[in-house]
Each structure stands twice: as structure tokens, then as C-alpha cells.
Design a protein around this motif. Sequence first.
Motif, PDB file in Angstrom:
ATOM      1  N   TYR A  96       0.832  -1.197   0.000  1.00 30.41           N
ATOM      2  CA  TYR A  96       0.000   0.000   0.000  1.00 30.41           C
ATOM      3  C   TYR A  96       0.869   1.251   0.000  1.00 30.41           C
ATOM      4  N   ALA A  97       0.243   2.379  -0.324  1.00 36.62           N
ATOM      5  CA  ALA A  97       0.924   3.673  -0.328  1.00 36.62           C
ATOM      6  C   ALA A  97       0.670   4.358   1.006  1.00 36.62           C
ATOM      7  N   GLU A 143      -0.946   8.056   7.418  1.00 31.73           N
ATOM      8  CA  GLU A 143      -1.924   7.937   6.336  1.00 31.73           C
ATOM      9  C   GLU A 143      -3.073   8.939   6.473  1.00 31.73           C
ATOM     10  N   LYS A 144      -2.712  10.211   6.561  1.00 33.64           N
ATOM     11  CA  LYS A 144      -3.709  11.279   6.649  1.00 33.64           C
ATOM     12  C   LYS A 144      -3.702  12.092   5.362  1.00 33.64           C
ATOM     13  N   LEU A 145      -4.875  12.598   5.000  1.00 36.13           N
ATOM     14  CA  LEU A 145      -5.015  13.485   3.844  1.00 36.13           C
ATOM     15  C   LEU A 145      -5.143  14.917   4.320  1.00 36.13           C
ATOM     16  N   GLY A 146      -4.390  15.821   3.712  1.00 29.26           N
ATOM     17  CA  GLY A 146      -4.499  17.211   4.118  1.00 29.26           C
ATOM     18  C   GLY A 146      -3.302  18.018   3.683  1.00 29.26           C
ATOM     19  N   ALA A 147      -2.916  18.965   4.535  1.00 29.73           N
ATOM     20  CA  ALA A 147      -1.824  19.888   4.227  1.00 29.73           C
ATOM     21  C   ALA A 147      -0.955  20.091   5.454  1.00 29.73           C
ATOM     22  N   GLY A 148       0.320  20.302   5.208  1.00 27.11           N
ATOM     23  CA  GLY A 148       1.256  20.551   6.297  1.00 27.11           C
ATOM     24  C   GLY A 148       2.197  21.685   5.969  1.00 27.11           C
ATOM     25  N   LEU A 149       2.646  22.356   7.007  1.00 31.51           N
ATOM     26  CA  LEU A 149       3.593  23.460   6.892  1.00 31.51           C
ATOM     27  C   LEU A 149       4.737  23.209   7.866  1.00 31.51           C
ATOM     28  N   SER A 172      -9.513   7.217   0.451  1.00 33.17           N
ATOM     29  CA  SER A 172      -9.402   7.030  -0.995  1.00 33.17           C
ATOM     30  C   SER A 172      -9.008   5.587  -1.301  1.00 33.17           C
ATOM     31  N   ILE A 173      -8.827   5.292  -2.580  1.00 33.06           N
ATOM     32  CA  ILE A 173      -8.397   3.967  -2.992  1.00 33.06           C
ATOM     33  C   ILE A 173      -7.028   3.619  -2.412  1.00 33.06           C
ATOM     34  N   LEU A 174      -6.258   4.650  -2.021  1.00 31.96           N
ATOM     35  CA  LEU A 174      -4.941   4.422  -1.436  1.00 31.96           C
ATOM     36  C   LEU A 174      -5.014   3.785  -0.048  1.00 31.96           C
ATOM     37  N   SER A 175      -6.206   3.765   0.549  1.00 32.92           N
ATOM     38  CA  SER A 175      -6.339   3.107   1.852  1.00 32.92           C
ATOM     39  C   SER A 175      -6.440   1.591   1.721  1.00 32.92           C
ATOM     40  N   GLY A 183      -8.848  -3.708   2.846  1.00 32.52           N
ATOM     41  CA  GLY A 183     -10.146  -3.066   2.687  1.00 32.52           C
ATOM     42  C   GLY A 183     -10.038  -1.556   2.679  1.00 32.52           C
ATOM     43  N   ARG A 184     -11.018  -0.935   2.076  1.00 35.74           N
ATOM     44  CA  ARG A 184     -11.036   0.525   1.959  1.00 35.74           C
ATOM     45  C   ARG A 184     -11.687   1.137   3.198  1.00 35.74           C
ATOM     46  N   THR A 185     -11.077   2.188   3.718  1.00 31.79           N
ATOM     47  CA  THR A 185     -11.623   2.885   4.881  1.00 31.79           C
ATOM     48  C   THR A 185     -12.877   3.651   4.486  1.00 31.79           C
ATOM     49  N   ASN A 186     -13.934   3.543   5.308  1.00 34.17           N
ATOM     50  CA  ASN A 186     -15.195   4.244   5.064  1.00 34.17           C
ATOM     51  C   ASN A 186     -15.537   5.131   6.258  1.00 34.17           C
TER      52      ASN A 186
END
Length: 341
Positions: A96-97, A143-149, A172-175, A183-186
Motif C-alpha cells: 500500500y501507499a 496515512e492522513k489526507l491534508g496539508a502541512g507546513l 481514498s483507494i490508497l487506503s 479493505g477501503r476505509t469508510n
Amino acid sequence: MKTLSVTLAACAALGATAAQSQDANSPFSAEFSVELQTDFTVDSSAPGGEINNTFATIEGALSFAFTSRTSINSTLVLEQITAPTSDSFLEDHGLYAEELYFAHDFGAAQVVLGKFNPAFGLAWDAAPGIYGVDFAEDYQLTEKLGAGLVIPFAAGQGEHALSLSFFNADRSILSESLGENRGRTNRSDGGVSNTSAPESVAISLTGAFGATGYNLGLQSQARGVGDAEDQTGIVGGLSHEFATGSLPVKLLAELAYFDHFDGTADSATFATFGAEALVGPVTLSAVYAMRDVETLPKDHLATLSGEIEILEGLSGALAYRYGDEGGDETHTIGALLAYEF
């Protein structure tokens, strides 16, 4: 053993990494870690707990630099997806990614966008030995989606970095994973940070003054479906290297506290204490860790490890692990062969 997973705290180096790739006339760079590990639980108070599990972990950190300041980066992981309940040899592995993000270095700050690991705590990676990270991994942010600084700066003759992340869990499909599919996270799965938008935040300050390193972190993870409350947490850690004398020693300590841990009504406290010393060609280490979730039995972990470099990039380790978890006691002997290139 350290991993190659790129955390937000390390993003201050992304600009330099991209520049190095350009200087080498190649925009692509990659680092790999291949590990083969055997865990033999020789004694367990839990019925059926005495099992032998051999598994592999392969990580690849890949980067493509569009310019000396802009890159796209990923961390791919192949590992055992399902924990075995009986003897297992290289079973149930999936790919997985863990990360896939865009990064840009503005000079005074770096920005990442996509799927990444927000910075919070260091013991999940820095605790020595094969098993020293086991409890601290419970609060690692991955494995979080978002933005970082990330804002790197110098102070007191030391280098430091302030990190700020906004995120939600990856659905997403990357989960999913190839091979053994996890399995995909829902949204219906619940869990803190499993929200429809980046409603969770983590702040981290890391750095060093000479031989002493530190890390401080705060987080607030929004509750998901079925959770009682938002999870809030604080972490702090110190490490110090004693380089004088014939026996170099490094000490590490990290404490973390969470209110409404995992979105429940319970608070939780984690503590990790580690020491490692170089004795000839062998690095010896020991870790004690504690995990105290309010309504559950207090868990304890004690480990002893020895690691040696066999060839350049190739190392081997042997370790002993004692665990008192959920009221069950286990004694495990482990062996690890690791190659990084």
C-alpha cells in the motif's frame, strides 16, 4: 530499527533532497529498506499465544523533483496486513501507499499537500531495538489526507523545526492494499480524524541543542461516526548522547497523554524510556514502556536487543520482549535481518 517512512518533521529536508537530485542530473531518487523478521513467542499466559511468525517489511521512499524546490514524494510499504493467530511464514502480506504528497520549498517554509504522516512524537521511530517502538506506535499519526507546513529555524546554536498539519483519515483507494487487501476505509468505520474534511490538527516542535534533542507536540483529532468525543493529546520527549569515555550511550524518554483516547470516554497515558550503548561492534539497547488506558489493565513492555552491522547497509539483530498486555504475559525471542540501499 529505523524506518524510511517520511514524516512531516523531516520535510525541512525536502528542498535539499530535490536539489541533490538535480545536481546528479536525475530528478528521481529512491531509498529502500528490506527487513525479514521472526518473532517466536516462547511462553504466553493466553491460550494459543505461543506461535512463531516470520514476516517481511519492505519500504520504498520515492521522490521525483520537478525543480530544485518542488517534488512529488511517496512511501510504499509491503508488510503483513493481518496479525496471525497460529504459526505463520511470510503469509498475508499486502502493498500500500503510506504517503503520496506534493512538496514545495519556499525557503523560509516548506508546504506538503496530499497523503502524509503528520508529525507527533518520535518514540514510535526513535526507541531502540526491534520491539522498543511497540507501545508508542499506538499514537503515531499515519496515512492522513491534508496539508502541512514546516518552518525550520536556528536558535541557541541548534536547528529546530515547527510543524503544523491539518488532516483527515485517508478514505481514498490508497487506503486499500494489493495482495492481502486490508479493505477501503469508510466513514461508517468511525475513528478519530475519520471526517469528511480536514478537521483535525497537529502541531509539533522538534530540534536539538548540541547532544540533546527534544520534541513537543499537541493534537486535536475530530471524532468520527460512533465516537463519543474528539481526541486531544500532548507529547514531550528528550534524548541525549553521552559521547565521552569508551562507552558511548544514548538515552531517550517520551511521555504522551490523551483525553478521550480513540474517541472514547477514557484518558490514556504512554511512557517510553530507552537506552542504547555501543559495545565494540554491537549496539546494545533496552526499553521499558507503559500504556495506561483508563478503564483497562495497565500494560507493561520490557525489551533487550543487540544489533550488529554485518556489511555496509546490512545489519542483524536479536532481541527479547516481555509484555504484560491486557492481563496476559508473553515472552518473545526475535531476530531481524535488515538491508538498506
